[in-house]
Design an enzyme around this catalytic site. Structure first.
Site, PDB file in Angstrom:
ATOM      1  N   CYS A  13       0.840  -1.197   0.000  1.00  0.00           N
ATOM      2  CA  CYS A  13       0.000   0.000   0.000  1.00  0.00           C
ATOM      3  C   CYS A  13       0.879   1.253   0.000  1.00  0.00           C
ATOM      4  O   CYS A  13       1.828   1.356   0.785  1.00  0.00           O
ATOM      5  CB  CYS A  13      -0.890  -0.027   1.242  1.00  0.00           C
ATOM      6  SG  CYS A  13      -1.885   1.457   1.436  1.00  0.00           S
ATOM      7  N   CYS A  16       0.303   2.944   3.664  1.00  0.00           N
ATOM      8  CA  CYS A  16       0.763   2.388   4.942  1.00  0.00           C
ATOM      9  C   CYS A  16       1.794   1.283   4.784  1.00  0.00           C
ATOM     10  O   CYS A  16       2.327   0.775   5.760  1.00  0.00           O
ATOM     11  CB  CYS A  16      -0.427   1.858   5.739  1.00  0.00           C
ATOM     12  SG  CYS A  16      -1.166   0.401   4.983  1.00  0.00           S
ATOM     13  N   CYS A  26      -5.276   1.428  -8.421  1.00  0.00           N
ATOM     14  CA  CYS A  26      -6.085   2.399  -9.128  1.00  0.00           C
ATOM     15  C   CYS A  26      -5.939   2.159 -10.628  1.00  0.00           C
ATOM     16  O   CYS A  26      -4.863   1.809 -11.106  1.00  0.00           O
ATOM     17  CB  CYS A  26      -5.604   3.817  -8.785  1.00  0.00           C
ATOM     18  SG  CYS A  26      -6.441   5.094  -9.735  1.00  0.00           S
ATOM     19  N   CYS A  29      -4.166   5.771 -12.291  1.00  0.00           N
ATOM     20  CA  CYS A  29      -2.777   6.174 -12.073  1.00  0.00           C
ATOM     21  C   CYS A  29      -2.067   5.093 -11.290  1.00  0.00           C
ATOM     22  O   CYS A  29      -2.674   4.097 -10.899  1.00  0.00           O
ATOM     23  CB  CYS A  29      -2.719   7.493 -11.294  1.00  0.00           C
ATOM     24  SG  CYS A  29      -3.294   7.324  -9.579  1.00  0.00           S
ATOM     25  N   CYS A  65     -20.614   3.179  -7.815  1.00  0.00           N
ATOM     26  CA  CYS A  65     -21.618   2.153  -7.535  1.00  0.00           C
ATOM     27  C   CYS A  65     -21.407   1.516  -6.171  1.00  0.00           C
ATOM     28  O   CYS A  65     -22.295   0.854  -5.634  1.00  0.00           O
ATOM     29  CB  CYS A  65     -21.558   1.029  -8.571  1.00  0.00           C
ATOM     30  SG  CYS A  65     -21.844   1.568 -10.243  1.00  0.00           S
ATOM     31  N   CYS A 150     -20.036 -67.148 -16.015  1.00  0.00           N
ATOM     32  CA  CYS A 150     -19.796 -66.373 -14.793  1.00  0.00           C
ATOM     33  C   CYS A 150     -18.364 -65.850 -14.747  1.00  0.00           C
ATOM     34  O   CYS A 150     -18.098 -64.806 -14.135  1.00  0.00           O
ATOM     35  CB  CYS A 150     -20.106 -67.195 -13.545  1.00  0.00           C
ATOM     36  SG  CYS A 150     -19.320 -68.819 -13.527  1.00  0.00           S
ATOM     37  N   HIS A 444     -17.837 -72.105  -9.728  1.00  0.00           N
ATOM     38  CA  HIS A 444     -18.642 -70.924 -10.025  1.00  0.00           C
ATOM     39  C   HIS A 444     -17.880 -69.676  -9.577  1.00  0.00           C
ATOM     40  O   HIS A 444     -17.268 -69.655  -8.521  1.00  0.00           O
ATOM     41  CB  HIS A 444     -19.974 -71.036  -9.275  1.00  0.00           C
ATOM     42  CG  HIS A 444     -20.878 -69.876  -9.515  1.00  0.00           C
ATOM     43  ND1 HIS A 444     -21.274 -69.485 -10.785  1.00  0.00           N
ATOM     44  CD2 HIS A 444     -21.470 -69.017  -8.650  1.00  0.00           C
ATOM     45  CE1 HIS A 444     -22.070 -68.424 -10.674  1.00  0.00           C
ATOM     46  NE2 HIS A 444     -22.202 -68.120  -9.392  1.00  0.00           N
TER      47      HIS A 444
END
Lengths: 490, 99
Positions: A13, A16, A26, A29, A65, A150, A444
């Site tokens: 930032c 800070c 932004c 800029c 908005c 089977c 089987h």
């Protein structure tokens, strides 16, 4: 690295210096500001720069908005830039996760599926939907016995419940390459999967499958009882050939280089090391395999001891209780060094003469689906009989001790690491068991298959019943199907 | 950049080192996988849907959602996941003791 350095130093930032707090940039800029601390809001107000972009997720925020807005053109640009950025990122080492490919530079980033126009059309024309809940029995279907078939029914049950195979066929991945599609076994498998997952509960009559098997694997034709294991191998072989459109049975495809779905799922590599007892030179070959046939105690070849000086260590959570043979015991025996004897001398390339040697098998490459064949049918010159020794097998199996790499570490004197949770590559889960009841002459076949995570069902031709895990693990076991627990990209 | 207090300075330095070495990305991936695995992602997704239903689709903003789900999200992270991530970071710091 320089890119990362730049990012580290500049993504903070401007007010800070923090890097957290939902950093926004932004769009008018060069200004980065925290969203949470309202630093970007201040900037927007004072400069009247009303649009900003979230640096983490790329959302566009409009300060007028007071919410994120979604503009089609911006989304298009974002998608394109993401795709480009991904291609660059793919060349740097990144962690292998479910959503990314490793550093090969190929492949696309995982993105959620969006239907094409054609798919939307198909979805509208076919409004019937099937919801899969934990208790639904979709995928389960009996198979009519067409006269001692089977042996075939069991294998079909195991294959239709092999998750990767199911996914392959249900997502229509098979493109038929055969001259005559009506003789393509892969197409028939595809139809079979459709039948199994159709939701119909009446047993299916696999007459077309039987006919195709008779056509392409002549030695299995006829109405007598056949060996389920032989059928499995024959079926995999025909499927593998038909994936490449091979109609004539020429073994044109080298399983080492084939990329068909059968090879991707079932093919592993078996390493055979022959060590000359004189010069200790090792000659190594690696052969592809679709299954592992394991000798059992009670056969004419002696089973114990597993290996000279073997210890009774605990492997796979099973300790050797005297009397109960385990699958792990069979695998230990399979991978033991075997002295070939003075009557079977091998020509040693180091000694340039025939010498006595030892041979040892280990797993070089594990398949995604490992099929273990317990050799219960003895057809030696002396006798023909069935070995009914109970062999206990686990629900979860770790193949690490049987790998070629493990053997190499042991030989190099490296401390054999206890199975830790980080080495997930060799862990398998049981998902199907084929059993044989009766004698060599008349018997089987039935099978147990696994549905969802912990539900097992017994398939006895047309009759499907719920089974408990205990039923499965107490059964004799003839063919055991295990699936890798974790899948990695190549 | 205005003066930051010692804590913030340290955090920023560590963060830089994490990014430079690519460790930050790896940790993010690990965390992402863990949170999906333990069902955290699904839980929060369901909570989001509830909030949207409550407030009405036309009236809810991203900020509303963030405000609603952040405390819940923080609380729902399993201790085991926190422990594991912390351990990874500790190991990383130990390896880069020059900080």
């Amino acid at each position: 690295v320089s890119v990362l350095l730049f990012q580290a130093k500049s993504c903070i930032c401007h007010m800070c210096g923090a890097h957290l707090n939902r950093l926004h940039s932004c769009l008018y800029c060069v200004f980065f500001g925290c969203f949470t601390k309202k630093h970007i809001h201040e900037h927007a107000k004072t400069k009247r720069h009303n649009l900003a972009i979230d640096l983490l997720y790329g959302g566009i925020y409009c300060f007028m908005c007071q919410d994120y807005i979604y503009d089609k053109d911006m989304e298009q640009i974002a998608k394109e830039e993401q795709r480009k950025a991904w291609k660059i990122q793919a060349f740097t080492p990144t962690v292998v996760s479910h959503y990314q490919c490793t550093m090969t530079g190929i492949g696309e980033k995982y993105s959620t599926w969006e239907p094409t126009k054609r798919e939307l059309e198909l979805l509208r024309h076919n409004p019937k939907r099937r919801k899969i809940t934990t208790n639904c029995t979709i995928g389960l279907r009996g198979l009519i016995n067409l006269g001692n078939t089977c042996f075939m029914n069991c294998i079909v049950q195991a294959l239709t419940h092999t998750p990767l195979l199911r996914d392959f066929f249900l997502s229509d991945r098979h493109k038929c390459e055969m001259q005559s599609p009506s003789s393509c076994l892969v197409c028939e498998m595809s139809t079979l999967f459709q039948e199994f997952y159709s939701g119909h509960r009446s047993p299916h009559i696999p007459y077309r499958l039987l006919h195709l098997v008779w056509t392409h694997a002549r030695h299995l034709a006829g109405y007598e009882q056949q060996d389920a294991h032989e059928f499995l191998i024959a079926a995999l072989d025909v499927l593998h050939r038909h994936c490449k459109g091979d109609d004539n049975g020429k073994k044109a495809n080298n399983p080492n280089h084939c990329n068909c779905i059968i090879d991707q799922i079932f093919t592993g590599g078996l390493q055979s090391d022959v060590t000359c007892q004189v010069c200790h030179g090792v000659s190594t070959t690696i052969d592809p395999f679709w299954d592992i046939s394991l000798d059992l105690p009670g056969s004419s070849t002696p089973f114990w001891p597993l290996s000279p000086g073997s210890d009774g260590s605990v492997v796979n959570g099973e300790s050797h209780v005297s009397g109960t043979t385990t699958l792990t015991d069979c695998l230990r025996r399979f991978t033991r060094p075997e002295h070939l004897g003075s009557s079977a001398k091998i020509k040693c390339s180091g000694c340039h003469s025939y010498q006595e040697s030892t041979k040892q098998l280990t797993m070089k490459k594990l398949p995604i689906v490992a099929c273990f064949h317990l050799k219960r049918f003895e057809h030696s010159a002396k006798l023909r009989r069935k070995i009914t020794t109970y062999v206990s097998f686990p629900l979860e199996l770790d193949m690490t001790p049987f790998m070629a790499s493990s053997k190499e570490s042991r030989m190099n004197g490296q401390y054999q690491q206890p199975t830790d949770s980080l080495n997930n590559d060799n862990k398998y889960s049981l998902f199907a068991v084929v059993n044989h009841q009766g004698t060599l002459e008349s018997g089987h076949y039935t099978s147990f298959i696994r549905q969802h995570k912990d539900q097992w069902f017994k398939c006895d031709d047309a009759i499907i019943t719920k089974a408990s895990i205990k039923d499965v693990l107490d059964s004799e076991g003839y063919l055991l199907f295990y699936h890798k627990q974790f899948l990695e990209y190549e | 950049i205005p003066k930051m207090n010692k804590d913030a300075q340290m955090r920023a330095t560590i963060n830089q080192k994490l990014i430079e070495t690519g460790e930050r990305e790896r940790l993010k991936e690990l965390l992402r996988a863990k949170l999906i695995e333990c069902g955290w992602k699904d839980q929060l997704k369901a909570h989001c849907k509830d909030v949207i239903k409550e407030k009405g689709l036309e009236h809810v903003t991203v900020d509303d959602l963030v405000a609603e789900i952040t405390p819940k999200g923080r609380a729902l992270v399993p201790d085991s996941v926190k422990k594991e991530l912390l351990q990874r970071i500790r190991t990383f710091l130990a390896q880069h003791a020059s900080l």
